[in-house]
Design an enzyme around this catalytic site. Structure first.
Site, PDB file in Angstrom:
ATOM      1  CB  VAL A  73      59.233  13.067  40.225  1.00  0.00           C
ATOM      2  CG1 VAL A  73      57.544  13.172  39.703  1.00  0.00           C
ATOM      3  CG2 VAL A  73      59.055  13.100  41.861  1.00  0.00           C
ATOM      4  CE1 TYR A 165      56.530  18.763  52.276  1.00  0.00           C
ATOM      5  CE2 TYR A 165      56.057  20.605  53.647  1.00  0.00           C
ATOM      6  CZ  TYR A 165      55.471  19.724  52.470  1.00  0.00           C
ATOM      7  OH  TYR A 165      54.243  19.885  51.949  1.00  0.00           O
TER       8      TYR A 165
HETATM    9  P1  NDP Z   1      50.350  11.779  49.846  1.00  0.00           P
HETATM   10  O1  NDP Z   1      51.263  11.100  50.459  1.00  0.00           O
HETATM   11  O2  NDP Z   1      48.851  11.533  49.987  1.00  0.00           O
HETATM   12  O3  NDP Z   1      50.610  11.828  48.264  1.00  0.00           O
HETATM   13  C1  NDP Z   1      51.795  12.046  47.778  1.00  0.00           C
HETATM   14  C2  NDP Z   1      51.796  11.561  46.450  1.00  0.00           C
HETATM   15  O4  NDP Z   1      53.094  11.831  45.757  1.00  0.00           O
HETATM   16  C3  NDP Z   1      51.462  10.234  46.256  1.00  0.00           C
HETATM   17  O5  NDP Z   1      50.721   9.833  45.094  1.00  0.00           O
HETATM   18  C4  NDP Z   1      53.075   9.578  45.927  1.00  0.00           C
HETATM   19  O6  NDP Z   1      52.681   8.508  44.985  1.00  0.00           O
HETATM   20  C5  NDP Z   1      53.725  10.780  45.092  1.00  0.00           C
HETATM   21  N1  NDP Z   1      55.057  10.397  45.245  1.00  0.00           N
HETATM   22  C6  NDP Z   1      55.835  10.590  46.286  1.00  0.00           C
HETATM   23  N2  NDP Z   1      57.192  10.257  45.890  1.00  0.00           N
HETATM   24  C7  NDP Z   1      56.942  10.060  44.411  1.00  0.00           C
HETATM   25  C8  NDP Z   1      58.075   9.996  43.496  1.00  0.00           C
HETATM   26  N3  NDP Z   1      59.328   9.494  43.875  1.00  0.00           N
HETATM   27  N4  NDP Z   1      57.799  10.087  41.941  1.00  0.00           N
HETATM   28  C9  NDP Z   1      56.325   9.966  41.852  1.00  0.00           C
HETATM   29  N5  NDP Z   1      55.442  10.373  42.734  1.00  0.00           N
HETATM   30  C10 NDP Z   1      55.602  10.157  44.071  1.00  0.00           C
HETATM   31  O7  NDP Z   1      50.528  13.623  50.299  1.00  0.00           O
HETATM   32  P2  NDP Z   1      49.439  14.868  49.936  1.00  0.00           P
HETATM   33  O8  NDP Z   1      48.429  14.869  49.181  1.00  0.00           O
HETATM   34  O9  NDP Z   1      49.304  15.375  51.370  1.00  0.00           O
HETATM   35  O10 NDP Z   1      50.480  15.994  49.384  1.00  0.00           O
HETATM   36  C11 NDP Z   1      50.552  16.252  48.020  1.00  0.00           C
HETATM   37  C12 NDP Z   1      51.305  17.165  47.637  1.00  0.00           C
HETATM   38  O11 NDP Z   1      50.817  18.583  48.560  1.00  0.00           O
HETATM   39  C13 NDP Z   1      52.910  17.339  48.085  1.00  0.00           C
HETATM   40  O12 NDP Z   1      53.596  18.094  47.223  1.00  0.00           O
HETATM   41  C14 NDP Z   1      52.753  17.833  49.581  1.00  0.00           C
HETATM   42  O13 NDP Z   1      53.893  18.613  50.118  1.00  0.00           O
HETATM   43  C15 NDP Z   1      51.565  19.030  49.163  1.00  0.00           C
HETATM   44  N6  NDP Z   1      50.945  19.663  50.290  1.00  0.00           N
HETATM   45  C16 NDP Z   1      50.479  18.799  51.190  1.00  0.00           C
HETATM   46  C17 NDP Z   1      49.948  19.336  52.496  1.00  0.00           C
HETATM   47  C18 NDP Z   1      48.952  18.541  53.255  1.00  0.00           C
HETATM   48  O14 NDP Z   1      48.640  19.211  54.461  1.00  0.00           O
HETATM   49  N7  NDP Z   1      48.358  17.376  52.829  1.00  0.00           N
HETATM   50  C19 NDP Z   1      50.048  20.818  52.762  1.00  0.00           C
HETATM   51  C20 NDP Z   1      50.960  21.643  51.870  1.00  0.00           C
HETATM   52  C21 NDP Z   1      51.424  20.960  50.652  1.00  0.00           C
HETATM   53  P3  NDP Z   1      53.551   7.205  44.907  1.00  0.00           P
HETATM   54  O15 NDP Z   1      53.952   6.672  46.420  1.00  0.00           O
HETATM   55  O16 NDP Z   1      52.390   6.078  44.164  1.00  0.00           O
HETATM   56  O17 NDP Z   1      54.707   7.244  44.052  1.00  0.00           O
END
Ligand code: NDP
Length: 261
Positions: A73, A165
């Protein structure tokens, strides 16, 4: 009067194509399964394509339809290529869950320019790129759609060690409103979901620790979110059930945002 028993139809996503970014783990992985179960054809996107392929297998095994597309992204070219790949499959993403995100947890004075750029480029610029490219395709095809941005309660309240963040998520929550205003004329709704702490594979150990328990005690309901707590809000915003909703910031946090601690 709307019949009570049409609830299933109201939340049904059959005939829709849902793109979920950041679907290779955590919340995105879970939401892809949820959207597929509601009838959407799901396109899962992230950088780790091997993880996406196994998710596609899981969705198909459960009787759903899915495909995987590589996506970084932070790159406009990669975002364009992702939407091109979806169109090459004869599909148009009319539900878009912009979920990809990263965190760098360090005290502010230890955060480097690289840390700042990584978080802002992924969470803020990346989300904006996905939103605008999704809308561009929908406008071109004269189709309505629903874009759902996964922001965070940390875009509204703050916590230590996550300065970039918090700034990125505040930006996401705010640009969601700007885009909702601009895209209404095209029939495109844009909403943000603000999760509180959600238990995933990556943070479950910390959240179960003493420090995690202390944090949990400050949440009004005294509990962290499970990924399944996101299902109802996401289906509401994705489907016809939320047809009048745009520009909203929906907290899913067991009351964390309204706590005074
Ligand atoms: P994870 O780290 O488990 O998942 C993050 C996802 O984002 C992965 O699938 C990763 O895939 C993808 N990602 C990261 N960088 C890129 C990139 N440059 N291009 C495409 N994909 C990318 O985190 P969570 O599931 O916990 O978080 C998901 C969302 O929820 C985030 O936006 C987070 O900020 C938000 N959130 C989470 C909370 C929590 O407590 N868990 C609370 C509040 C919000 P890959 O590395 O394969 O690219």
């Amino acid at each position: 009067m709307t019949a009570i028993n049409n609830t299933g139809i109201l939340f049904n996503l059959q005939g829709h194509t849902a793109l979920v970014t950041g679907a290779s783990s955590g919340i995105g992985h879970h939401l892809a399964l949820t959207l597929a179960q509601a009838g959407a054809r799901v396109v899962v996107a992230a950088r780790r394509v091997d993880k996406l392929e196994s998710l596609v297998g899981e969705i198909k095994q459960r009787g759903g339809q899915a495909s995987a597309v590589a996506l970084d992204v932070t790159s406009a070219a990669s975002v364009t290529a992702c939407f091109d790949a979806i169109e090459a499959q004869g599909l148009l993403a009319d539900v878009v869950v912009s979920n990809a995100g990263v965190t760098v947890a360090k005290p502010a004075l230890q955060q480097t320019e690289q840390d700042w750029d990584q978080v802002l480029d992924t969470n803020l610029k990346g989300c904006w790129l996905v939103n605008t490219e999704a809308a561009r395709r929908l406008v071109h095809h004269k189709k309505p759609g629903s874009i759902i941005n996964i922001s965070s309660i940390l875009g509204e309240r703050v916590a230590g060690a996550v300065v970039g963040y918090s700034a990125s998520k505040a930006g996401v929550t705010q640009f969601t409103k700007s885009l909702a205003l601009e895209f209404a004329r095209y029939g495109i709704r844009v909403n943000a979901v603000l999760p509180g702490y959600v238990v995933t594979d990556l943070n479950s150990e910390f959240l179960a620790s003493d420090a995690g328990k202390k944090l949990e005690s400050r949440i009004p309901f005294r509990r962290f979110c499970q990924m399944s707590d996101m299902d109802g809000p996401i289906l509401l915003l994705a489907s016809d059930a939320g047809r009048a909703m745009t520009g909203t910031s929906l907290a899913v946090d067991w009351g964390h945002l309204v706590s005074s601690l």
